[in-house]
Design a protein around this motif. Sequence first.
Motif, short mmCIF file in Angstrom:
data_model
loop_
_atom_site.label_atom_id
_atom_site.label_comp_id
_atom_site.label_asym_id
_atom_site.label_seq_id
_atom_site.Cartn_x
_atom_site.Cartn_y
_atom_site.Cartn_z
N VAL A 64 1.02 -1.31 0.30
CA VAL A 64 0.48 -0.34 0.08
C VAL A 64 1.10 1.16 -0.32
N ILE A 65 0.74 1.99 -0.67
CA ILE A 65 1.70 3.00 -0.95
C ILE A 65 1.44 4.57 -0.85
N ASP A 66 1.93 5.28 0.65
CA ASP A 66 1.51 6.56 1.26
C ASP A 66 1.23 7.39 -0.54
N CYS A 67 0.52 8.56 -0.39
CA CYS A 67 0.38 9.46 -1.39
C CYS A 67 -0.02 10.97 -0.92
N LEU A 68 0.20 12.09 -1.54
CA LEU A 68 0.42 12.67 -0.88
C LEU A 68 -0.24 13.52 -3.04
N LEU A 69 -1.71 14.88 -1.87
CA LEU A 69 -2.04 15.27 -3.69
C LEU A 69 -1.32 16.78 -3.75
N GLN A 70 -1.32 17.13 -4.38
CA GLN A 70 0.10 18.20 -5.41
C GLN A 70 -1.02 19.17 -5.48
N VAL A 71 -0.81 20.50 -4.29
CA VAL A 71 -2.19 21.28 -4.54
C VAL A 71 -1.33 22.89 -5.28
N TYR A 72 -1.61 23.52 -5.67
CA TYR A 72 -0.32 24.29 -5.67
C TYR A 72 -1.81 26.12 -5.11
N ILE A 73 0.00 26.80 -5.07
CA ILE A 73 -0.24 27.74 -3.43
C ILE A 73 0.27 28.98 -4.18
N ALA A 74 0.89 28.39 -5.17
CA ALA A 74 1.94 30.18 -5.09
C ALA A 74 0.70 31.13 -6.29
N MET A 75 1.20 32.28 -6.30
CA MET A 75 0.26 33.02 -7.40
C MET A 75 1.12 33.19 -8.58
N GLU A 76 2.39 32.25 -8.98
CA GLU A 76 2.83 32.00 -10.01
C GLU A 76 2.21 31.12 -11.04
N GLU A 77 2.66 31.18 -12.37
CA GLU A 77 1.73 30.19 -13.25
C GLU A 77 2.82 28.81 -12.74
N THR A 78 1.76 27.43 -12.80
CA THR A 78 3.35 26.17 -12.47
C THR A 78 2.14 25.38 -13.19
N LYS A 79 3.03 24.19 -14.20
CA LYS A 79 2.33 23.49 -14.39
C LYS A 79 1.78 22.32 -13.93
N PHE A 80 1.82 22.42 -11.75
CA PHE A 80 1.95 20.51 -11.29
C PHE A 80 1.34 21.57 -10.75
N GLY A 81 0.52 20.16 -10.72
CA GLY A 81 -0.65 20.77 -9.18
C GLY A 81 -1.74 20.42 -9.32
N LEU A 82 -2.64 20.20 -8.11
CA LEU A 82 -4.43 20.40 -8.69
C LEU A 82 -4.98 21.63 -7.97
N SER A 83 -5.37 22.26 -8.04
CA SER A 83 -6.63 23.42 -7.73
C SER A 83 -7.15 23.08 -6.28
N MET A 84 -7.70 23.81 -5.30
CA MET A 84 -8.39 23.03 -4.41
C MET A 84 -9.28 22.64 -4.08
N GLU A 85 -9.82 22.82 -5.36
CA GLU A 85 -11.65 22.68 -6.12
C GLU A 85 -11.32 20.91 -6.56
N GLU A 86 -10.31 21.27 -7.37
CA GLU A 86 -9.76 19.95 -8.13
C GLU A 86 -9.59 18.33 -6.95
N ALA A 87 -8.54 19.28 -6.08
CA ALA A 87 -8.32 18.64 -4.80
C ALA A 87 -9.92 17.37 -3.92
N GLU A 88 -10.23 18.46 -3.94
CA GLU A 88 -11.77 18.40 -3.34
C GLU A 88 -11.99 17.14 -3.59
N GLU A 89 -12.37 17.99 -4.56
CA GLU A 89 -13.44 16.11 -5.55
C GLU A 89 -12.71 15.19 -5.70
N LEU A 90 -11.28 15.22 -5.66
CA LEU A 90 -10.86 13.79 -5.97
C LEU A 90 -10.54 13.36 -4.84
N LEU A 91 -10.26 14.02 -3.44
CA LEU A 91 -10.77 13.33 -2.30
C LEU A 91 -12.43 12.98 -2.16
N LEU A 92 -13.16 13.82 -2.32
CA LEU A 92 -14.25 13.29 -2.64
C LEU A 92 -14.97 11.56 -3.61
#
Length: 226
Positions: free
Chosen positions: A112-140
């Motif tokens: 069983v592999i432990d994982c973190l969801l990467q959420v983008y919080i920086a103002m600058e443009e980033t290619k990676f990570g989920l928005s908080m809305e996307e992370a919430e949707e995935l978690l639910l």
Amino acid sequence: MLSIMSIAENLHSIENGLQGTAARLVAVTKTHPPEVLREAYDAGARVFGENKVQEMVAKWEVLPKDIEWHLIGHLQSNKVKYIAPFVSLIHSVDSLKLLKEIDRQAEKAGRVIDCLLQVYIAMEETKFGLSMEEAEELLLSDELASLEHIRIVGLMGMASNTDSEEQVRAEFRSLKQFFDRMKVSLPVRANCQLYELSMGMSGDYPLAVAEGSTLIRVGSAIFGAR
Ligand SMILES: *Cc1c(COP(=O)(O)O)cnc(C)c1O
């Protein structure tokens, strides 16, 4: 100043600074050869962060087996199989597709592999990570609930690369608030329990720790500039 301090001294001074806080240190060893990791290991480090799959596998093969390997960089689905047998924590999960592949490879490896969801919080443009809305949707999502070989144990975020302490602090705080909100609002599920908050790097980890980080990912402040 770094050049006259040894890896051991840097490690110990950072770890001393974490005493009495909730945070643990992930020593970010990317680009450094195994000898350098061995020096950190001999100084007591047991948690290493790498951002490239091939590099992590090569180091895992030659270093002691009691090291916890954390994948902190972007992970492509087709490379999950190489790390599934041994990786301790994947900080950079940013899609359900990737999560499904981690689940598949973990099952093959009998883990069983432990994982973190990467959420983008920086103002600058980033290619990676989920928005908080996307992370919430995935978690639910129901699809997440059906994965038995992964566990979501928390969130990861990177603050903007800026001199503005206020902005960095606000970004870390926004992730901590989201983390706290998700912790109380998620349905109880065996494969999803949020307790790790991975935030803070060499330039900003004291702020991250003050804002509630549980895992700081520090490279250059230990090993010098890359
Ligand atoms: C390289 C890296 C770090 C460490 O950066 P330093 O500034 O050297 O401490 C932390 N997190 C991620 C995702 C990285 O890629």
